[in-house]
Scaffold this active site. Structure first.
Site, PDB file in Angstrom:
ATOM      1  N   TYR A 273       0.858  -1.121   0.050  1.00 61.85           N
ATOM      2  CA  TYR A 273      -0.132   0.156  -0.044  1.00 61.85           C
ATOM      3  C   TYR A 273       0.796   1.246   0.101  1.00 61.85           C
ATOM      4  O   TYR A 273       0.876   2.301   0.913  1.00 61.85           O
ATOM      5  CB  TYR A 273      -0.840   0.075   1.281  1.00 61.85           C
ATOM      6  N   CYS A 360      -4.629   3.481  10.241  1.00 61.36           N
ATOM      7  CA  CYS A 360      -5.384   4.554  10.352  1.00 61.36           C
ATOM      8  C   CYS A 360      -6.775   4.545  11.204  1.00 61.36           C
ATOM      9  O   CYS A 360      -7.735   5.388  11.224  1.00 61.36           O
ATOM     10  CB  CYS A 360      -5.772   5.631   9.347  1.00 61.36           C
TER      11      CYS A 360
HETATM   12  C1  LIG Z   1      -3.181   4.962   3.750  1.00 62.95           C
HETATM   13  S1  LIG Z   1      -2.556   4.938   2.228  1.00 62.95           S
HETATM   14  C2  LIG Z   1      -0.838   4.931   2.275  1.00 62.95           C
HETATM   15  C3  LIG Z   1      -0.041   5.433   1.197  1.00 62.95           C
HETATM   16  C4  LIG Z   1       1.581   5.426   1.664  1.00 62.95           C
HETATM   17  N1  LIG Z   1       1.928   4.275   2.349  1.00 62.95           N
HETATM   18  C5  LIG Z   1       1.790   6.830   2.446  1.00 62.95           C
HETATM   19  O1  LIG Z   1       2.123   6.867   3.756  1.00 62.95           O
HETATM   20  O2  LIG Z   1       1.727   7.668   1.738  1.00 62.95           O
HETATM   21  C6  LIG Z   1      -3.189   3.478   1.437  1.00 62.95           C
HETATM   22  C7  LIG Z   1      -2.868   3.280   0.056  1.00 62.95           C
HETATM   23  O3  LIG Z   1      -3.247   1.941  -0.519  1.00 62.95           O
HETATM   24  C8  LIG Z   1      -3.649   1.805  -1.671  1.00 62.95           C
HETATM   25  N2  LIG Z   1      -4.718   0.852  -1.606  1.00 62.95           N
HETATM   26  C9  LIG Z   1      -5.906   0.408  -1.175  1.00 62.95           C
HETATM   27  N3  LIG Z   1      -6.236  -0.705  -1.248  1.00 62.95           N
HETATM   28  C10 LIG Z   1      -5.088  -1.382  -1.556  1.00 62.95           C
HETATM   29  C11 LIG Z   1      -5.115  -2.698  -2.144  1.00 62.95           C
HETATM   30  N4  LIG Z   1      -6.207  -3.749  -1.904  1.00 62.95           N
HETATM   31  N5  LIG Z   1      -3.782  -3.088  -2.689  1.00 62.95           N
HETATM   32  C12 LIG Z   1      -2.854  -2.236  -2.987  1.00 62.95           C
HETATM   33  N6  LIG Z   1      -3.130  -0.675  -2.561  1.00 62.95           N
HETATM   34  C13 LIG Z   1      -4.084  -0.411  -2.169  1.00 62.95           C
HETATM   35  C14 LIG Z   1      -4.617   3.396  -1.753  1.00 62.95           C
HETATM   36  O4  LIG Z   1      -4.631   3.611  -3.106  1.00 62.95           O
HETATM   37  C15 LIG Z   1      -3.357   4.137  -0.851  1.00 62.95           C
HETATM   38  O5  LIG Z   1      -2.369   4.705  -1.614  1.00 62.95           O
END
Ligand SMILES: C[S@@+](CC[C@H](N)C(=O)[O-])C[C@H]1O[C@@H](n2cnc3c(N)ncnc32)[C@H](O)[C@@H]1O
Length: 403
Positions: A273, A360
């Site tokens: 993610y 979160c």
């Molecule tokens: C809370 S954000 C964290 C992003 C990064 N770690 C940061 O701190 O900037 C969660 C991220 O997970 C991605 N995401 C959501 N569901 C996902 C999935 N099933 N597989 C991969 N990525 C996913 C979203 O697009 C988002 O960019």
């Protein structure tokens, strides 16, 4: 028409959404909006469910010593943007720690919890990303109790670069033709962007502000700002996730780096993610082979720019469907719903001795901690990084090791 009862109740705890918890004379749990733990309050019951009731404070009979008058006038006007303004900032953090402990014990069934550390951050002017509803061209937030829009003159938690576009003194700014706008700024760069829904065709903003409509985004157009965190410049497009505050992003980077600890040379690390590459680009040593997994197209495109000088492998796809390999550490920072069973299984298949989970949401953290513990991971440490003062939102960095 039946009216709901009014009761005087003693509160004794805090729930995930910042409501205080009390019991009515029948022993039923009542979640009380506008109360803190250890108060006596006159409560109007607003919702009656089979297992619990909800209510709102009509009068505080005996206040908590931690109760304060909200610093922001918009709370009295009904703004529901910040739900913890009635508690001192230190007490807000104590309550959030309590919410995390309760969730880990009750939902995650985690015994022998480690002591929860906290990282405090400034409580005003911090948000560099704000989503507003729009009525007649003016921005507002939802009311806490009714969800009706409350137009605002200011927002204490918004960064000054955003503040400048909000109030009636914002001069050249109007969001005509919109039902919602998201304002994103780069605190270090001064970049400003408005993402207007459904269209940016009729909005008026100062010349420096980048403008894009959600209709433009759907048609494949892009727009971005840049921000500086951890000594690197990050391209953040309208469709990409970035942390709500750059000092918070820095605090998360520091904490994740700390709990990863030393890795063997040429270690393999997964950043799951990964967003626009924040952790992949800033927490690992140069000789660590980093593989980032992210499903969002816009974030992946930004990550390719942001990490162009590094050897990171960027995989676009869902974590639940990725094919894991052996790793020395996994960092995972899922969206609010957490990892869930399938992603936890993928993580366990890496055989990583250390898993760092950035969460979160306290309930998701607890569920994921329970799932990880059933895969043989022990919860070693939890740090509450208080990214969202004045609100009940929790952000935690947890370290799990093979038990
Ligand atoms: C809370 S954000 C964290 C992003 C990064 N770690 C940061 O701190 O900037 C969660 C991220 O997970 C991605 N995401 C959501 N569901 C996902 C999935 N099933 N597989 C991969 N990525 C996913 C979203 O697009 C988002 O960019």
């Amino acid at each position: 028409m039946d009216s709901f009862p009014t009761l005087e109740l003693a509160t004794h705890g805090v729930a995930k959404g910042g409501e205080a918890v009390a019991r009515d004379p029948d022993g039923r749990v009542v979640f009380v909006d506008g109360a803190l733990p250890d108060e006596r309050v006159l409560v109007e019951i607003t919702e009656m469910k089979k297992g619990f009731h909800r209510g709102s404070v009509l009068e505080v009979v005996e206040p908590s010593p931690h109760r304060i008058d909200p610093a922001c006038d918009e709370v009295a006007n009904g703004c529901g943007g910040c739900d913890m303004q009635i508690a001192s900032v230190d007490h807000q953090r104590d309550l959030k720690v309590q919410v995390v402990i309760d969730a880990l014990e009750r939902i995650g069934k985690i015994a022998d919890l480690p002591a929860i550390e906290t990282v405090a951050l400034p409580e005003a002017g911090y948000r560099t990303n704000v989503r507003c509803i729009v009525v007649n061209g003016r921005p507002g937030f939802r009311s806490r109790r009714s969800h009706h829009p409350v137009l605002i003159d200011r927002c204490d938690v918004a960064h000054p670069l955003i503040q400048d576009l909000l109030g009636p003194d914002s001069g050249t700014t109007r969001f005509d033709g919109c039902t919602e706008v998201t304002i994103r700024v780069g605190a270090a760069t001064g970049d400003r962007m408005v993402i207007a829904s459904p269209s940016a065709d009729h909005i008026t903003v100062p010349d420096d502000v980048i403008v894009i409509g959600t209709d433009d985004l759907a048609a494949g157009k892009t727009a971005s700002i840049t921000e500086v965190v951890a000594g690197r410049t990050w391209q953040i497009s309208a469709g990409s996730f970035f942390q709500t505050r750059p000092d918070g992003a820095q605090a998360l980077v520091d904490e994740v780096r700390k709990v990863i600890g030393p890795l063997p040379s040429n270690a393999r690390a997964f950043d799951l993610y990964g967003g626009v590459g924040l952790f992949a680009g800033s927490v690992f040593a140069e000789d660590t082979r980093v593989i980032m997994v992210e499903q969002n197209e816009s974030s992946v495109a930004d990550a390719r720019v942001n990490l162009a000088d590094l050897d990171t492998t960027i995989v676009r796809g869902k974590v639940e469907q990725w094919s894991p390999r052996r790793a020395d550490v996994v960092v995972a920072d899922p969206a609010r719903q957490g990892l869930g069973r399938n992603a936890v299984s993928r993580i366990a298949e890496t055989d990583a001795p250390v898993v760092v989970l950035v969460s979160c949401d306290a309930a998701s953290l607890a569920r994921d901690a329970g799932l990880l513990s059933r895969k043989g991971y022990r919860l070693d440490s939890v740090t509450l990084v208080d990214l969202f003062p004045m609100t009940s939102h929790t952000e935690t960095v947890s370290r799990f090791t093979v038990s």
